[in-house]
Design an enzyme around this catalytic site. Sequence first.
Site, short mmCIF file in Angstrom:
data_model
loop_
_atom_site.label_atom_id
_atom_site.label_comp_id
_atom_site.label_asym_id
_atom_site.label_seq_id
_atom_site.Cartn_x
_atom_site.Cartn_y
_atom_site.Cartn_z
N ARG A 147 -82.32 7.79 -6.74
CA ARG A 147 -82.87 6.80 -7.66
C ARG A 147 -81.71 5.95 -8.14
O ARG A 147 -80.56 6.17 -7.76
CB ARG A 147 -83.67 7.42 -8.80
CG ARG A 147 -83.40 8.84 -9.14
CD ARG A 147 -82.02 9.08 -9.63
NE ARG A 147 -81.72 8.18 -10.74
CZ ARG A 147 -80.52 7.81 -11.13
NH1 ARG A 147 -79.44 8.25 -10.46
NH2 ARG A 147 -80.31 7.02 -12.15
N GLY A 148 -82.00 4.97 -8.97
CA GLY A 148 -80.97 4.01 -9.37
C GLY A 148 -81.10 2.82 -8.44
O GLY A 148 -81.10 2.98 -7.21
N ALA A 149 -81.20 1.63 -9.03
CA ALA A 149 -81.53 0.45 -8.22
C ALA A 149 -80.60 0.27 -7.02
O ALA A 149 -81.08 0.12 -5.89
CB ALA A 149 -81.54 -0.79 -9.12
N ARG B 297 -91.18 1.86 -4.21
CA ARG B 297 -91.07 1.75 -5.68
C ARG B 297 -91.10 0.26 -6.03
O ARG B 297 -90.46 -0.55 -5.37
CB ARG B 297 -89.80 2.43 -6.20
CG ARG B 297 -89.91 3.97 -6.01
CD ARG B 297 -88.92 4.72 -6.86
NE ARG B 297 -89.13 4.50 -8.27
CZ ARG B 297 -88.22 4.82 -9.19
NH1 ARG B 297 -87.08 5.36 -8.82
NH2 ARG B 297 -88.46 4.61 -10.48
N GLN C 278 -82.77 11.68 -16.91
CA GLN C 278 -81.65 11.30 -16.05
C GLN C 278 -80.33 11.30 -16.81
O GLN C 278 -79.27 11.47 -16.22
CB GLN C 278 -81.87 9.91 -15.44
CG GLN C 278 -83.01 9.84 -14.44
CD GLN C 278 -84.29 9.35 -15.08
OE1 GLN C 278 -84.51 9.56 -16.27
NE2 GLN C 278 -85.14 8.71 -14.31
N ASP D 89 -82.38 -2.56 -13.41
CA ASP D 89 -83.15 -2.41 -12.17
C ASP D 89 -83.56 -3.75 -11.61
O ASP D 89 -83.81 -3.89 -10.42
CB ASP D 89 -84.37 -1.52 -12.41
CG ASP D 89 -83.96 -0.08 -12.60
OD1 ASP D 89 -83.58 0.28 -13.73
OD2 ASP D 89 -83.95 0.67 -11.60
N ASN E 76 -84.87 -2.46 -17.22
CA ASN E 76 -84.11 -1.22 -17.00
C ASN E 76 -84.97 -0.06 -17.49
O ASN E 76 -86.09 -0.25 -17.98
CB ASN E 76 -82.77 -1.31 -17.74
CG ASN E 76 -81.82 -0.19 -17.37
OD1 ASN E 76 -81.63 0.12 -16.20
ND2 ASN E 76 -81.21 0.45 -18.36
N LYS E 77 -84.47 1.13 -17.36
CA LYS E 77 -85.19 2.35 -17.73
C LYS E 77 -85.89 2.21 -19.08
O LYS E 77 -85.33 1.68 -20.04
CB LYS E 77 -84.20 3.51 -17.79
CG LYS E 77 -84.78 4.86 -18.15
CD LYS E 77 -85.87 5.30 -17.20
CE LYS E 77 -85.42 5.22 -15.75
NZ LYS E 77 -86.52 5.25 -14.79
#
Lengths: 368, 368
Positions: free
Chosen positions: B53-55, B90, B203, B244, B254-255
């Site tokens: 995960r993570g852009a 995603r 996370q 992201d 973002n998150k």
Amino acid sequence: VRVAGVAYRAIWVAEDARGVEIIDQTRLPHEFEIVRLYALEDALRAIRTMQVRGAPLIGITAAYGLCLALCDDASDAALDAACRTLLAARPTAVNLRWALEEMRAALADVPPAEREARAYARASELANEDVAQCRAIGEHGVGWIEAVHARRGRREPVNVLTHCNAGWLATVDWGTALAPVYLAHDRGVPVHVWVDETRPRNQGASLTAWELGQHGVPHTVVADNAGGHLMARGAVDLCIVGSDRTTARGDVCNKIGTYLKALAARDCDVPFYVALPKSTIDWTLDDGRAAIPIEERDAREVGFVTGRDTDGKTREVAILPEGSAAANPAFDVTPARLVTALVTERGVCEASREGLLELYDERRTQSR
Amino acid sequence: VRVAGVAYRAIWVAEDARGVEIIDQTRLPHEFEIVRLYALEDALRAIRTMQVRGAPLIGITAAYGLCLALCDDASDAALDAACRTLLAARPTAVNLRWALEEMRAALADVPPAEREARAYARASELANEDVAQCRAIGEHGVGWIEAVHARRGRREPVNVLTHCNAGWLATVDWGTALAPVYLAHDRGVPVHVWVDETRPRNQGASLTAWELGQHGVPHTVVADNAGGHLMARGAVDLCIVGSDRTTARGDVCNKIGTYLKALAARDCDVPFYVALPKSTIDWTLDDGRAAIPIEERDAREVGFVTGRDTDGKTREVAILPEGSAAANPAFDVTPARLVTALVTERGVCEASREGLLELYDERRTQSR
């Protein structure tokens, strides 16, 4: 409020009058267990380990804890010692101090032999007053929910966001923030509650969701992170939270994370209301951030999560890497400027010194 | 960055060139497990289940996923189909689209027989570029940390707050938000990181805390609720988060929960920085809230927590009452007005169209 159809309060004198009974809130939502407190130490443990929590309920539990102490020893010295110990059990909620001062005032001039009976009588009065006050908060606050409903042409539920648990489990009955919600629901106004999980102790996920579910109020649990997004996309009509200590100028100390929701509400133009009984007001303080002691709880609460395993057993799992530290401040302060209005048992007011004094006129001469 | 003393990237081609290897991030922090991806389906699963995960890392994994697909079938139809499936894995991070467009551009005119080799070459270039870009982000951003340190007379560590994981595990190496932190630490500037737990998938608690710990960077995990309080009492010198998707005018998706921290930073006068490689910029969008699709993930992520039991086994426990619903929006949008500055591989800029165009002059003619 009802649990599986049976009416409960969050604390009551045992039917055989031997001790006081509480619902062990550390076991919810997976187990509903009633615990009896026989002695001062039991009440202290209940407060410290958060078997009972919520500012109003902490106060009433302390009042009953004093009754239990006096049953063993009703001397002046014992009364003093019990008050001191109880007062130190948790630092942030001011209701603890308030309840003990009320009890002391009622007991000071009573001969030791009569103190226990007088203490129980006064503690029960305080408990009943708490119920009446919470009910009154509901009556004064329900208009906010009804107004949204009317404005919307009575379609779709009104969406309320709340943080932590300021429901009946945080008081003796009805709750503070949730009293208007229960009243709206009971009157047939469709209401839906966004329930903040409220890490690290998850009082939203485990207590608010549970009590709303028991009462049949539609609700959805979200991570504490989600509220800003929900407000930004118009999914929240109003926020209502409780308070652990409210200063004379209307600063609100409440569960950690409340401040973040108040900021989002302001940024998204969502009303942010705080519900509290007068026992939560600390008339001796103005600047909440400068003056209110913020409890630092055990970092263990951040590092471990309790839940139900697939085998039905309650278990605790570790979520941090070995060697990582954690910090756990339990409350934060929301400045009055971010609070749309306060609601107390006396009505609705602006979150300001003048606003509070309009409701509590008797404080005018005493206030600085 | 190092794990137990050994240098790792977050994704790499297997030594025997049969497939691609990743660190299974769903097992961290309790288990360090390397998983090999042999086929497109493995890459898809890795992205969807958030083993990666993570852009930036999602983008690179998609690029390698395309290599794996072409190994089976290198026809135009297969290339199209693989790109479509990967793109849908995603919805929020734009790096996925960016990486697939880069791959397509490199492969379009290549005969099918040569495509696999060309794909691996290009994917590895993208991975190496990501490392270089993150390193450059670190170089450009470390000045913020050094400046605080100098201003303080070089006493006490500089306190950085970060949300979610934008460390090396979110990229190929170095990270975005954490690149300046690692660089400061490596240069001997004392730095301490407040790590937001980042519910519901944790996370922060499981990835950021773990990678900082492995690298020896002092850090403290806090509940997502705590950041506002920490900023209000001066315990945070600056916030740095990842992104992201960043719109052409500087809105940052973002998150979930990032927006709340940006609000608190603004209210408390704490700089709020966002670190991103250019692959995260979506030049086609302006208004992040109106235009970016926000992934709604499985409500199960809110209702269950995974951790390590006392017997050392990884377990999942249920934290909600039976019958309570949950919602799980995975990202939120922080408007550019709340962002103090952006840092990319090209340098630092204002979070605005003009700011971004100063760094990416080649976009001036293309931009609306």
